[in-house]
Motif scaffolding. Structure first.
Motif, short mmCIF file in Angstrom:
data_model
loop_
_atom_site.label_atom_id
_atom_site.label_comp_id
_atom_site.label_asym_id
_atom_site.label_seq_id
_atom_site.Cartn_x
_atom_site.Cartn_y
_atom_site.Cartn_z
N ILE A 1 -9.13 -8.44 3.33
CA ILE A 1 -9.63 -10.15 2.85
C ILE A 1 -8.33 -10.61 2.58
O ILE A 1 -8.25 -12.02 4.02
N VAL A 2 -7.38 -10.58 2.77
CA VAL A 2 -6.29 -11.10 2.86
C VAL A 2 -5.27 -11.57 4.46
O VAL A 2 -5.75 -12.35 5.20
N ASN A 3 -6.03 -10.53 5.14
CA ASN A 3 -5.91 -10.52 6.54
C ASN A 3 -6.56 -11.65 7.16
O ASN A 3 -6.32 -12.15 8.11
N ALA A 4 -7.80 -11.80 7.10
CA ALA A 4 -8.80 -11.82 7.66
C ALA A 4 -8.55 -13.15 7.18
O ALA A 4 -8.81 -14.13 8.00
N THR B 1 0.74 -1.83 -0.16
CA THR B 1 0.02 -0.50 -0.06
C THR B 1 0.58 1.39 -0.05
O THR B 1 0.49 2.74 -0.07
N MET B 2 2.06 1.09 0.37
CA MET B 2 2.79 2.20 0.30
C MET B 2 2.81 3.12 -1.06
O MET B 2 3.03 4.51 -1.14
N VAL C 1 -5.53 -10.53 -2.87
CA VAL C 1 -4.45 -9.51 -3.99
C VAL C 1 -5.20 -8.59 -4.66
O VAL C 1 -4.58 -7.62 -5.24
N ALA C 2 -5.98 -9.47 -5.81
CA ALA C 2 -6.17 -8.51 -6.68
C ALA C 2 -7.35 -7.57 -6.98
O ALA C 2 -6.75 -6.68 -7.55
N MET C 3 -7.97 -7.18 -5.54
CA MET C 3 -8.28 -6.27 -5.75
C MET C 3 -7.84 -4.47 -5.14
O MET C 3 -7.58 -3.98 -5.25
N GLN C 4 -6.32 -5.48 -4.45
CA GLN C 4 -5.55 -4.37 -3.45
C GLN C 4 -4.99 -3.97 -5.20
O GLN C 4 -4.39 -2.85 -5.51
N PHE C 5 -3.93 -5.08 -6.08
CA PHE C 5 -3.21 -4.41 -6.83
C PHE C 5 -4.58 -3.65 -8.03
O PHE C 5 -3.33 -2.62 -8.77
N ILE D 1 -7.90 -0.80 -2.42
CA ILE D 1 -6.92 -1.58 -1.82
C ILE D 1 -7.16 -1.88 0.25
O ILE D 1 -6.69 -3.27 -0.33
N ALA D 2 -7.59 -0.55 0.63
CA ALA D 2 -8.53 -1.40 1.75
C ALA D 2 -9.06 -2.45 2.32
O ALA D 2 -8.83 -3.60 2.91
#
Length: 223
Positions: free
Chosen positions: A42-45, A8-9, A192-196, A36-37
């Protein structure tokens, strides 16, 4: 998980750059930031829910450490860009070498926290392989990568140079899955796809030229 959080940087740096330069309308950034949020959540959960109860505290502490690393990375990106764009900016190789010296001093301070339980049991071939990998990571992964980042910070706008860290997310996740010998789960893939997609959307926002109306609004906001 750490590569996803650190990934996210680029967006956070772009936001800071936009606060300073007003290079993009804030409404256009709402969707990328939301994607991104949600992706990070989702990945962390998914990781926490799949872990044993005994590992939950360890995962939460690791997540906290990743967030601290994210804050340090952002501070470094801002400081590095400020130094390289100053009127008396140092030579890129010298600045990279100075950062390497600082990293070496920091590593020495961390030695008391390291574990050397297996140092005496390592064979000659294992020791040689360890030294070669250390040299490769130090020269290519640290020195060369830092020098490339220094050059990019000098030649590119901060909002654009920050997007280069997207590669760290992609490669970090790929190496993590290779190390664990598995494919990502459905939740990890979606997150990951949502963040990308969010990061790519942010890049698109900052890549669009400002219209005349946007320029006038930015001028008014700066006044």
């Amino acid at each position: 998980m750490p590569p996803v959080i650190i990934g996210t940087m680029p967006v956070f740096l772009a936001i800071i750059a936009n606060i300073r330069e007003r290079s993009a309308p804030w409404k256009a950034l709402a969707l990328p930031l939301a994607l991104i949020a949600i992706g990070v959540a989702i990945v962390n959960a998914a990781t926490i829910s799949a872990a044993d109860v005994a590992d939950t505290i360890s995962i939460l502490l690791g997540t906290l450490a990743s967030l601290v690393a994210l804050a340090i990375w952002i501070a470094y990106g801002l400081a590095n860009a400020a130094v390289m764009r100053s009127a008396d900016a140092p030579d890129g190789l010298q600045w990279t070498g100075l950062q390497g010296i600082g990293a070496a001093i920091g590593s020495l301070l961390l030695l008391p926290l390291a574990s050397f339980d297996l140092a005496g049991a390592a064979s000659a071939s294992e020791t040689t392989r360890f030294i070669l990998w250390s040299l490769a990571m130090g020269l290519a992964g640290s020195w060369l990568a830092t020098w490339c980042w220094v050059v990019a910070s000098r030649r590119l706008p901060l909002a654009l140079a920050a997007q280069l860290i997207v590669a760290e997310t992609v490669f970090g996740l790929a190496y993590g899955f290779m190390f664990e010998g598995r494919f990502p789960t459905l939740a990890e893939t979606i997150g990951v796809a949502m963040q990308f997609v969010g990061v790519c959307s942010a890049i698109a926002v900052f890549s669009k030229p400002l219209t005349a109306s946007s320029l006038s609004q930015n001028s008014v906001a700066q006044v």
